[in-house]
Design a protein around this motif. Sequence first.
Motif, PDB file in Angstrom:
ATOM      1  N   ILE A  84       0.782  -0.987   0.091  1.00 11.77           N
ATOM      2  CA  ILE A  84       0.092  -0.037   0.243  1.00 11.77           C
ATOM      3  C   ILE A  84       0.688   1.085  -0.082  1.00 11.77           C
ATOM      4  O   ILE A  84       0.568   2.157  -0.788  1.00 11.77           O
ATOM      5  CB  ILE A  84      -0.949  -0.031   1.164  1.00 11.77           C
ATOM      6  N   GLY A 140       2.968   7.686   2.203  1.00 15.36           N
ATOM      7  CA  GLY A 140       3.434   6.505   1.528  1.00 15.36           C
ATOM      8  C   GLY A 140       4.980   5.913   2.075  1.00 15.36           C
ATOM      9  O   GLY A 140       5.138   4.900   2.407  1.00 15.36           O
ATOM     10  N   ALA A 150      -4.401  -0.857  -3.043  1.00  9.32           N
ATOM     11  CA  ALA A 150      -3.998   0.437  -3.153  1.00  9.32           C
ATOM     12  C   ALA A 150      -4.234   1.218  -4.690  1.00  9.32           C
ATOM     13  O   ALA A 150      -4.906   2.150  -4.759  1.00  9.32           O
ATOM     14  CB  ALA A 150      -2.685   0.892  -2.577  1.00  9.32           C
ATOM     15  N   THR A 151      -3.959   0.441  -5.689  1.00  3.65           N
ATOM     16  CA  THR A 151      -4.000   0.800  -6.900  1.00  3.65           C
ATOM     17  C   THR A 151      -5.571   0.978  -7.247  1.00  3.65           C
ATOM     18  O   THR A 151      -6.117   1.920  -8.124  1.00  3.65           O
ATOM     19  CB  THR A 151      -3.309  -0.138  -7.940  1.00  3.65           C
ATOM     20  N   THR A 191      -7.133   4.092  -5.683  1.00  2.00           N
ATOM     21  CA  THR A 191      -6.607   5.359  -5.749  1.00  2.00           C
ATOM     22  C   THR A 191      -6.499   5.668  -7.534  1.00  2.00           C
ATOM     23  O   THR A 191      -6.482   6.925  -7.798  1.00  2.00           O
ATOM     24  CB  THR A 191      -4.771   5.627  -5.410  1.00  2.00           C
ATOM     25  N   PHE A 230       1.392   4.956  -2.718  1.00  2.00           N
ATOM     26  CA  PHE A 230       1.198   6.435  -2.181  1.00  2.00           C
ATOM     27  C   PHE A 230       2.724   6.963  -2.416  1.00  2.00           C
ATOM     28  O   PHE A 230       2.562   8.037  -2.512  1.00  2.00           O
ATOM     29  CB  PHE A 230       0.667   6.166  -0.736  1.00  2.00           C
ATOM     30  N   ASN A 269       0.893  12.548  -0.211  1.00  2.00           N
ATOM     31  CA  ASN A 269       0.894  11.233  -0.333  1.00  2.00           C
ATOM     32  C   ASN A 269       2.094  10.647  -0.344  1.00  2.00           C
ATOM     33  O   ASN A 269       2.531   9.302   0.214  1.00  2.00           O
ATOM     34  CB  ASN A 269       0.345  10.836  -1.880  1.00  2.00           C
ATOM     35  N   THR A 281      -0.229  -3.786  -3.110  1.00  2.00           N
ATOM     36  CA  THR A 281      -0.134  -2.984  -4.369  1.00  2.00           C
ATOM     37  C   THR A 281      -1.517  -2.665  -5.096  1.00  2.00           C
ATOM     38  O   THR A 281      -1.953  -1.529  -5.400  1.00  2.00           O
ATOM     39  CB  THR A 281       1.039  -3.183  -5.173  1.00  2.00           C
TER      40      THR A 281
END
Length: 348
Positions: free
Chosen positions: A83, A285, A329-330, A333, A87, A281, A326
């Motif tokens: 995650i 991140g 989060a992708t 976002t 970011f 971010n 990943t």
Amino acid sequence: MIVLGIICGLMLGFVLQRGRFCVVGAYRDLILAKDGRMFLATFVVIAIQSIGVYALNGTGVIQFGNDGFPWLGTIVGGFIFGIGMVFAGGCATGTWYRAGEGMIGSWIALFGYMLGAAMTKYGVWKVAGDQLLSYRTSDTYIHETLNVSPWLLVIVVAVLVGILVMRELRKPKLPIFQMKPKKKGIAHLLFEKRWHPFVTALLVGLIAIIAWPLSAMTGRMFGLGITAPSANILTFLITGDDALIDWGMFLVLGIFLGAFIAAKGSGEFRWRLPDMKTIRNNAFGGIVMGFGASVAGGCTIGNGLVNSALFAWQGWIAIIFFLLGTWVATYFTIIRKQRQTVGTSKAA
């Protein structure tokens, strides 16, 4: 001998920058662009490195540890790290080399990464990190559990990766190097030609092999690693404890310098300041990555490329949860926002 770390880092940083080798991009490309070349390139690194390190181990040049598999920390930390990568805009190593290109957002993410890792290894999050890492199995390696020779796994992975690489290279793609006419000779090769992911992976794999004996000369029995050295830099600057200065610290500083040299030589270095949302971010991140990598026992280099090449359970399980983090989060976002935008446009 400790200065050999900066030489190894210089080579790695140069290759990473010129090859645009970033693991978070490889993971995202699988779902965003449906392009698996860079993801396959990470397994080229694993396959090459596994052959080299087990050859070195067989001759007694290096030895591997056997501390069990911290399964809970790897799962939780791996997912959180995945995650954080999204970011932050890059993995731990990608953040180091992009900082060398002059990207201010990467500088911010890098500081957050150092801070998060230092807080987890030495600070207020240490108790939580140690608790997660305390849940361990007795077996460290996959071949240990299966009761087979590690060379069986080395051969299987090398053959499978080789087959996939050959299939990929048969597809109508760009040539391995894309010519540019401005420079000639070695300067053209190093700074202008487009580097194919597999060429970059080959070089990264060889550097990863070399890192083991170079590091072992200083008493540090491990290969490439980013998280602990990054935490140690910030902790050293605060405490002045010179016991934290080791081969790994010079390695990560070398990555930054190598990337800077590559970016300057190719004309890609320039200071770039992102907008405030991106800065926020990047900072968030970076801190999340630092915590996740520390709890998982390594980042996409230490776990995703090195421990996986040793066929440690920790490395391969970490890859799975790096991917999951990943992708989650992708989705929230990028993909979800894209779908909402498309839906709004159609409604209008």
